[in-house]
Design an enzyme around this catalytic site. Structure first.
Site, PDB file in Angstrom:
ATOM      1  N   ASN A 285      20.687 -27.459 -53.378  1.00 47.58           N
ATOM      2  CA  ASN A 285      19.339 -26.945 -53.085  1.00 47.58           C
ATOM      3  C   ASN A 285      19.084 -26.893 -51.580  1.00 47.58           C
ATOM      4  O   ASN A 285      18.066 -27.380 -51.068  1.00 47.58           O
ATOM      5  CB  ASN A 285      18.279 -27.798 -53.782  1.00 47.58           C
TER       6      ASN A 285
ATOM      7  N   HIS B 146       6.844 -31.779 -57.139  1.00 47.13           N
ATOM      8  CA  HIS B 146       7.538 -31.637 -58.413  1.00 47.13           C
ATOM      9  C   HIS B 146       6.604 -31.811 -59.597  1.00 47.13           C
ATOM     10  O   HIS B 146       6.783 -31.167 -60.635  1.00 47.13           O
ATOM     11  CB  HIS B 146       8.672 -32.666 -58.519  1.00 47.13           C
TER      12      HIS B 146
END
Length: 502
Positions: A353, A389
């Site tokens: 990522n 998140h």
């Protein structure tokens, strides 16, 4: 699970798995009601035949549709009027949003419109930056709160978390564009937005089909170059990116097949099953090791496939190397070879990522330099990542654990380097394969250990798993954190300590 404190080694980091994208939900659960009803395409039946959920299948179809979209843009829109590029990206991006979430695409549309108004009405001010941060993060948090279930659902908040970072980054780059270049770092000068983006331009940037659903992150300046036809290795001609794009697509499909076959034997659900709890301790630990490796492949798949789309259209162009060979890694989210071979937690972080990690380093960690405390800046960056998140306790526990592991790992590396006895032992060629295998086992065991709360995310589930292995990771790494300074005093000669202090 997070962002490298900075690309230049600014401290502890974590990798950030894609929020809200679990694709192994059984069909018929609440999240799937957001799919477009009555499409008549037989996707539900196809998903059932494949053993997947309809929403997961829609996600895969959406990111694969990026390839025909990119081919059309390459051959019919290259170096055309920029407004046509923006319109095309808005139309394709909104179509993808509607295909996946129905009328709930209005959430992204509303946030894009408000972001444009913030830029226009507040201008290049710090007030605009703070307003953007507060509004976009609050909207995302509200979305998490009102759509929360006990499962990972593919719902509108999944692409919206990607959009949130994109719009916050745009506001900061627009603010930097109003400063004197000599007061900006080279990185800030590279991404600063000098002109005033139009609503169509902001919308095209936000809805670009190759990155709307799962990323990667890219800057407005790169998007503007793409719209002008400048993201190419041959000025004035279409980019020679077909083969590099095909390679990333093929690699992504390989990981997809690997994950699909492996998930028949390895799943999140088994971790909380009675059968798992009845297995011996060594089996429970070994299962977490294998599960932690396999579970990340679904993210790897998505990022490799979307990277191929970005490369095909030209957005992945990153200049040329010293030999004049074009680089196509501007949108790379994975360094696959490093990811598969590194025995270090920091190696996984550096390979996984990448663009999101770079975003957090650029817009959060480095902007906190005024605090004068690297550890505090890292902690705040990690806290931002946790709430970005979602609102479940598992995210905070995951980031806390990975930060602890990285700190201990760096202390161990420094200890081996500074101790003559340990460095001599580590340099014995015959022993290096053994050390490598032990490191890999340790690496993936505790990477999986950290992922347990991230993937199960509710208190009752991840606590059940951690209790079953007696909080082994926490006990081990907290003990090492306390003991390593004393071990260092015993095995590192005083002259080495003085040299390091100098």
């Amino acid at each position: 699970m997070g962002a490298e404190g900075a690309a230049s080694g600014a401290g502890a980091a974590v990798l950030v798995p894609l929020p809200g994208s679990r694709s192994d939900r059984p069909a018929g659960r609440p999240g799937e009601k957001m799919a477009v009803a009555g499409s008549g395409w037989g996707l539900a039946q196809l998903a059932e035949a494949l053993g997947s959920s309809e929403q997961a299948l829609r996600l895969i179809v959406s990111i694969l549709m990026g390839y025909p979209f990119a081919l059309f843009q390459r051959y019919f829109l290259f170096q055309k009027e920029t407004y046509l590029i923006h319109l095309y990206n808005v139309f394709t991006g909104l179509s993808i949003a509607y295909f996946n979430f129905g009328m709930q695409f209005f959430h992204s549309l509303l946030c894009v419109l408000i972001q444009f108004l913030i830029l226009r009405l507040m201008g290049r001010t710090i007030t605009a930056v703070f307003t953007t941060f507060f509004f976009q993060m609050t909207y995302l948090m509200a979305g998490y709160y009102f759509t929360a279930t006990e499962h990972y659902d593919i719902k509108w908040t999944m692409p919206h978390c990607v959009l949130t970072l994109k719009l916050i980054g745009l506001a900061i780059d627009y603010y930097d564009g109003g400063k004197d270049p000599e007061f900006l770092t080279p990185e800030q000068r590279r991404f600063a937005v000098r002109g005033v983006p139009t609503l169509l331009e902001v919308s095209g940037f936000s809805y670009f089909y190759g990155a709307f659903m799962v990323g990667p992150q890219f800057s407005m300046t790169d998007y503007q170059k793409l719209a002008r036809g400048e993201m190419t290795d041959v000025p004035g001609q279409r980019p020679n990116s077909f083969v590099p794009a095909l390679k990333r697509l093929s690699l992504g499909l390989l990981f997809l097949v690997t994950y699909t076959l492996s998930s028949l034997y390895v799943s999140d659900e088994y971790l909380i099953s009675d059968d798992y709890m009845e297995k011996p301790f060594w089996f429970r630990c070994g299962y977490i090791l294998i599960w932690g490796k396999i579970i990340l492949y679904k993210y790897v798949t998505c990022w490799l496939v979307t990277e191929g789309v970005c490369i095909l259209v030209g957005l992945g162009y990153n200049g040329k190397d010293q030999s004049g060979k074009p680089l196509w890694d501007a949108c790379a989210n994975m360094k696959v070879w490093l990811y598969e071979t590194t025995p270090l937690f920091t190696g996984t972080i550096a390979s996984f990522n990448i663009n999101t990690n770079a975003w957090v380093a650029r817009y959060i960690f480095k902007r906190l330099k005024f605090l004068g405390n690297k550890l505090l800046s890292q902690a705040l960056a990690l806290f931002f990542l946790a709430i970005w998140h979602g609102l479940h306790s598992g995210y905070l526990v995951c980031f806390q654990m990975e930060l602890l592991i990285v700190i201990v790992e760096r202390q161990v590396i420094n200890l081996v380097r500074d101790s003559p006895a340990l460095s001599t032992l580590a340099s014995i060629t015959a022993l290096q394969p053994i050390f490598y295998m032990l490191q890999q086992a340790n690496h993936w065991m505790f990477m999986g250990y950290s992922l347990v709360p991230f993937c199960l995310f509710t208190w009752d589930k991840w606590m059940k798993v951690y209790r079953s292995i007696y909080f082994f990771g926490h006990v081990l790494f907290l003990t090492l954190l306390l003991v390593l300074p004393y071990i260092r005093k015993l095995v590192v000669p005083r002259k080495e300590k003085l040299k390091k202090a100098e």
